[in-house]
Design an enzyme around this catalytic site. Structure first.
Site, mmCIF file in Angstrom:
data_model
loop_
_atom_site.group_PDB
_atom_site.id
_atom_site.type_symbol
_atom_site.label_atom_id
_atom_site.label_comp_id
_atom_site.label_asym_id
_atom_site.label_seq_id
_atom_site.Cartn_x
_atom_site.Cartn_y
_atom_site.Cartn_z
ATOM 1 N N HIS A 59 -47.510 -33.378 -32.513
ATOM 2 C CA HIS A 59 -48.684 -33.484 -33.385
ATOM 3 C C HIS A 59 -48.427 -34.441 -34.551
ATOM 4 O O HIS A 59 -49.109 -34.363 -35.566
ATOM 5 C CB HIS A 59 -49.063 -32.114 -33.952
ATOM 6 C CG HIS A 59 -49.382 -31.085 -32.925
ATOM 7 N ND1 HIS A 59 -48.405 -30.437 -32.197
ATOM 8 C CD2 HIS A 59 -50.568 -30.590 -32.502
ATOM 9 C CE1 HIS A 59 -48.978 -29.582 -31.367
ATOM 10 N NE2 HIS A 59 -50.289 -29.660 -31.526
ATOM 11 N N GLU A 73 -60.020 -32.898 -23.822
ATOM 12 C CA GLU A 73 -60.249 -34.269 -24.304
ATOM 13 C C GLU A 73 -60.713 -35.167 -23.171
ATOM 14 O O GLU A 73 -61.557 -36.047 -23.364
ATOM 15 C CB GLU A 73 -58.972 -34.827 -24.934
ATOM 16 C CG GLU A 73 -58.595 -34.212 -26.269
ATOM 17 C CD GLU A 73 -57.881 -32.877 -26.131
ATOM 18 O OE1 GLU A 73 -57.666 -32.211 -27.162
ATOM 19 O OE2 GLU A 73 -57.551 -32.497 -24.979
#
Length: 343
Positions: free
Chosen positions: A139, A70
């Protein structure tokens, strides 16, 4: 022309229409192209939940698969945004924003200010957020308040397919960096969505249910939960107004203040943790600007100050439910009656 679409399909349609309209709109992300052309794979995977599935075949030059970094591809997308492209960078989950946070809050968010208003960074960073998917603590977070604290970022978290399409199109056309957060538990939710492209302006809350007794202010998954609570309370003679903020930065406090001045009571519902949350922010502004209108103390309904549990039964308790929201409304109504009686 309108037809019924899921939120997931509304995102796909918005991306498709904007890439067709503007060749500078590009998508970057992990596995958004993965699988395409491989043995047994006729189409790209479209990301972790297939949100962009089908778009690679239509826009192969605008879809860029990235390494599992990322930090690398968000940095690249920010750089591309300063050089004439309009990147839509997809992170699998909001929880991974920490990996690239420096690029977001120290670079993208500050460019316009540091260059005297002459620099533009038209990037959209999309990510799934929220609990209820049995995806455990790394998550499942609702980290929306973190990004609203950063000047220079616009933060969006829609609650339905219609708003999702219009807000995503607005985000792509916006010349500032936008954090666009999609609650994964809403992907399958459906409503009528026009076929043609349309943009919904930022900073305009939506009164999704009118009422006279109490105001609920919320966003994301908590909108349908609050509406469910309002329907239960209606049977008890309590008329609740529900406001969907839609965008959290900019935030439409004028609509909130107007509603609270009419109802005299406020319950803020937020899936984020209670400290420094959207709920605490809204509560503090109302306490400052509409204190004289309040007939009862403000209530907040939030997730606990705890990581999201993996146990399904504990995760269900963690998420603010319609029952918890209804109980908060009942307490607020009762407190208001006690205040009147004391006077």
């Amino acid at each position: 022309m309108a037809r019924t679409l899921s939120m997931k399909d509304a995102i796909n349609e918005a991306l498709d229409q904007e890439m067709s309209r503007d060749p500078t709109v590009v998508m970057m992300g992990e596995d958004i192209v993965g699988g395409a052309g491989a043995a047994g794979e006729d189409d790209a995977w479209g990301g972790v939940l297939g949100v962009s599935k089908g778009l690679y075949a239509k826009h192969p030059k605008q879809m860029i698969d990235t390494p599992l970094s990322e930090s690398a591809y968000v940095g690249a997308a920010i750089g591309a945004a300063t050089c004439g492209l309009r990147p839509v960078a997809e992170l699998m989950f909001i929880d991974f924003m920490g990996v690239c946070l420096d690029q977001i809050y120290n670079q993208a968010a500050k460019f316009r200010y540091m260059f005297g208003g002459k620099a533009e960074t038209p990037i959209v960073i999309r990510a799934m957020c929220g609990a209820g998917f049995r995806a455990a603590a790394q998550h499942s977070q609702m980290l929306t308040p973190i990004f609203t604290h950063i000047p220079g970022l616009k933060v969006v978290c829609p609650s339905n397919a219609y708003d999702t399409k219009g807000l995503l199109i607005q985000a792509i056309r916006d010349n500032d960096p936008v954090i666009f957060l999609e609650h994964k538990n809403l992907y399958a939710s459906e409503c009528e969505v026009p076929e043609e492209p349309y943009a919904i302006p930022f900073g305009e809350a939506n009164v999704v249910r009118e009422g006279s007794d109490l105001t609920i202010v919320t966003y994301g998954l908590m909108v349908p939960n609050s509406l469910a609570a309002a329907e239960t309370l209606k049977k008890e003679g309590i008329d609740v107004e529900v406001i969907d903020l839609r965008t959290l930065s900019p935030i439409d406090m004028d609509t909130v203040i107007e509603s609270v001045e009419a109802t005299g009571r406020l319950v803020c519902v937020d899936e984020a943790h209670p400290r420094c949350s959207i709920a605490s922010d809204v509560s503090s502004v109302v306490a400052q600007k509409a204190f004289s209108a309040l007939k009862a103390p403000i209530e907040m309904v939030t997730a606990p100050h705890s990581p999201v549990p993996f146990s399904p039964s504990l995760e269900d308790l963690y998420i603010p439910s319609p029952d918890r929201i209804a109980d908060a409304v009942r307490r607020t109504m009762a407190a208001g009656k006690q205040k009147v009686a004391a006077q």
